[in-house]
Scaffold this active site. Structure first.
Site, mmCIF file in Angstrom:
data_model
loop_
_atom_site.group_PDB
_atom_site.id
_atom_site.type_symbol
_atom_site.label_atom_id
_atom_site.label_comp_id
_atom_site.label_asym_id
_atom_site.label_seq_id
_atom_site.Cartn_x
_atom_site.Cartn_y
_atom_site.Cartn_z
ATOM 1 N N ALA A 295 15.086 4.368 4.118
ATOM 2 C CA ALA A 295 13.641 4.538 4.288
ATOM 3 C C ALA A 295 13.050 3.648 5.374
ATOM 4 O O ALA A 295 12.439 4.135 6.340
ATOM 5 C CB ALA A 295 12.941 4.287 2.953
ATOM 6 N N ARG B 135 9.136 7.568 19.004
ATOM 7 C CA ARG B 135 7.941 8.335 19.389
ATOM 8 C C ARG B 135 7.188 7.668 20.533
ATOM 9 O O ARG B 135 6.513 8.343 21.315
ATOM 10 C CB ARG B 135 7.009 8.483 18.185
ATOM 11 N N GLU C 145 24.603 1.989 9.388
ATOM 12 C CA GLU C 145 24.428 2.235 7.954
ATOM 13 C C GLU C 145 25.795 2.227 7.280
ATOM 14 O O GLU C 145 26.686 2.991 7.657
ATOM 15 C CB GLU C 145 23.730 3.574 7.730
ATOM 16 N N CYS D 40 15.424 7.628 -5.085
ATOM 17 C CA CYS D 40 14.653 7.854 -6.320
ATOM 18 C C CYS D 40 15.035 9.169 -6.999
ATOM 19 O O CYS D 40 14.801 9.344 -8.194
ATOM 20 C CB CYS D 40 13.155 7.856 -6.011
ATOM 21 N N VAL E 257 27.388 -3.968 8.983
ATOM 22 C CA VAL E 257 27.177 -5.205 9.733
ATOM 23 C C VAL E 257 27.607 -6.367 8.850
ATOM 24 O O VAL E 257 27.107 -6.535 7.733
ATOM 25 C CB VAL E 257 25.707 -5.352 10.157
ATOM 26 N N ASP F 72 12.999 -3.231 1.330
ATOM 27 C CA ASP F 72 13.266 -4.027 0.135
ATOM 28 C C ASP F 72 13.770 -5.432 0.429
ATOM 29 O O ASP F 72 13.683 -6.317 -0.421
ATOM 30 C CB ASP F 72 14.292 -3.316 -0.758
ATOM 31 N N TYR G 75 -15.567 16.461 -12.324
ATOM 32 C CA TYR G 75 -15.444 16.856 -13.733
ATOM 33 C C TYR G 75 -15.471 18.369 -13.861
ATOM 34 O O TYR G 75 -16.293 19.057 -13.264
ATOM 35 C CB TYR G 75 -16.587 16.277 -14.580
ATOM 36 N N TRP H 289 -16.508 12.209 -19.142
ATOM 37 C CA TRP H 289 -16.143 10.866 -18.696
ATOM 38 C C TRP H 289 -14.647 10.863 -18.448
ATOM 39 O O TRP H 289 -13.854 10.951 -19.374
ATOM 40 C CB TRP H 289 -16.503 9.827 -19.762
ATOM 41 N N ARG I 255 -15.376 1.424 -18.095
ATOM 42 C CA ARG I 255 -16.572 1.145 -18.897
ATOM 43 C C ARG I 255 -16.249 0.197 -20.046
ATOM 44 O O ARG I 255 -16.982 -0.760 -20.321
ATOM 45 C CB ARG I 255 -17.150 2.448 -19.432
#
Length: 459
Positions: free
Chosen positions: A12, A23, A36, A46, A84, A288, A431, A439, A447
């Site tokens: 990631a 880019r 890698e 995940c 590495v 990470d 709502y 609510w 609240r």
């Protein structure tokens, strides 16, 4: 003159950074080499429990872009199965081992990005390195688990650790039809949420047939060949045909430490500034393995989440590409679904708030995902943590049935902007009966938390 960027780690953070840099700077001015040690680049770790649990059909479905696509489309040299093993910051080079041939060579760099991720925790216990015992980090790990399950007559699975991965893997094993024992050394599963909500997770798991062994520790794993294994715990022995380790992870910083690149004493991650620069010229870190700033505690930390890895990688890549970007920090927002129960959290829990030095007040409410009279409405609990007197929102947690959990994002947005619970309860949320009560659960929680703040002031 062409500059050279070497990226250590191709998932990631590493590939986000490489893509952003490309880019902004073409291959004629910036050569990019990604190293890698695994077999894949840019994949969804995940999704591994869902692949093993047969929700996702194939390994390829979890790969966003292959090394060949990075080479052909983006002109990024993505070398898989290349590890590495050392970094020489004085000479500006890394030592690389080709895991296929065993050959080692030096790779020079002008800029170096460390994106090695995290490494699973694996205690030094007898038998834990034997066959049939697996960690869950890479697609190679997932493939090894599936190969084992396909080759063996698996009936009993033992999962060690009740964090996100451990719980998701326990559910995957149940889905495959195995008897599942889950071992956790603490008093409850999912310790990232407070105990008053975490008990619902335990109930849901037991309701699905998972046998929980709480306040129990693994002592050893005995291997008996075709007769499977026996897992010895502090409370007795359990049979196992496969053992899954879900004990959490730590930042993968051995390379950085050995190279003299500063690593945080408290965070455990490579120390970086807001642009993801390490404290050594020409070295950057993201994902990470790098520390991040927590926006509530104000302290450096590390949080192993794909969302954070992609964002910090993006910031590093923009800067490496010659533009300017900063990373403003994290809240630790996360969601998952275990045995039909959705779980969400952001910011600090009650215990976390005390540990950070706050004096919190809390409110927990029982509510529903839709209007109470709507046919398929579901129950949910919302817990809101606020600072005493000021009413500043410190965190929130949600546990409930389908349709509950993504409301945590509303809390995260309010927390990001340092709102009080009084301000949040007046936010103009939508709502309609098929979506919420008049609510919304977020507003009810805010609240009630504000009521708790006011009640505390009148004592």
């Amino acid at each position: 003159m062409t500059e050279r960027l070497v990226v250590v780690g191709g998932d990631a953070a590493g590939m986000s950074a490489a893509s952003q840099a490309r880019r902004r700077r073409g291959p004629d001015v910036l050569e990019i080499v990604v190293l890698e040690r695994g077999s894949d680049t840019s994949y969804s770790a995940c999704g591994i429990p869902y692949w093993i649990g047969e929700v996702v059909d194939a390994r390829e479905d979890l790969v966003v872009r292959t090394p060949q696509q990075f080479r052909d489309v983006h002109h990024i040299q993505a070398r898989t199965r290349h590890e590495v093993v050392a970094v020489d910051t004085d000479a500006g080079r890394v030592r690389v081992r080709d895991l296929g041939s065993g050959r080692e060579y030096d790779e020079p760099y002008d800029q170096l990005l460390l994106a090695m991720g995290a490494v699973p925790l694996r205690p030094d216990l007898p038998g834990l390195d034997g066959p049939g015992v697996f960690g869950v980090q890479t697609l190679d790990d997932g493939q090894a688990i599936l190969d084992h399950l396909d080759a063996k007559d698996v009936r009993h699975a033992v999962v060690v650790g009740a964090g996100y991965i451990g719980l998701e893997m326990a559910e995957a094993m149940v889905v495959r039809g195995y008897t599942v024992d889950l071992i956790e050394r603490t008093e409850r599963p999912m310790r990232t949420i407070d105990a008053d909500l975490g008990c619902q997770v335990a109930d849901a798991m037991q309701g699905m047939g998972i046998r929980l062994h709480l306040e129990t520790e693994v002592v050893a794993v005995e291997h008996h060949g075709d007769r499977g294994m026996r897992v010895t715990t502090s409370a007795g022995e359990l049979p196992a045909d496969v053992v899954i380790l879900g004990l959490g992870s730590r930042p993968n910083t051995e390379l950085a430490r050995a190279a003299g690149i500063p690593v945080g004493d408290e965070s455990g991650g490579v120390v970086v500034d807001v642009r993801q620069r390490a404290r050594v010229e020409g070295v950057w870190a993201a994902g990470d393995c790098a520390e991040v700033h927590h926006r509530v505690t104000r302290a450096p930390t590390t949080i192993a989440l794909g969302t954070i890895a992609n964002k910090t990688g993006r910031v590093a890549g923009i800067n490496l590409g010659g533009d300017y970007a900063t990373f403003p920090g994290v809240l630790g927002t996360a969601v998952t679904k275990i045995c039909g129960v959705e779980i969400g959290r952001t910011g600090l829990g009650e215990t976390d708030a005390h540990a950070a030095g706050y004096d919190p007040v809390c409110a927990t409410v029982e509510t529903t995902t839709k209007a109470g009279y709507w046919p398929d409405t579901a129950s949910m609990q919302v817990k809101v943590i606020a600072e005493r007197r000021s009413g500043r929102l410190l965190g929130a947690q949600i546990v409930g049935e389908e349709g509950s959990c993504k409301r945590i994002d509303t809390f995260a947005a309010a927390l990001w902007n340092e709102m009080t619970v009084e301000e949040l309860l007046n936010v103009d949320l939508s709502y309609a009966p098929p979506f919420s009560a008049v609510w919304d659960p977020v507003l009810i929680g805010a609240r009630k938390a504000w009521d708790a703040v006011l009640a505390d002031e009148t004592r």
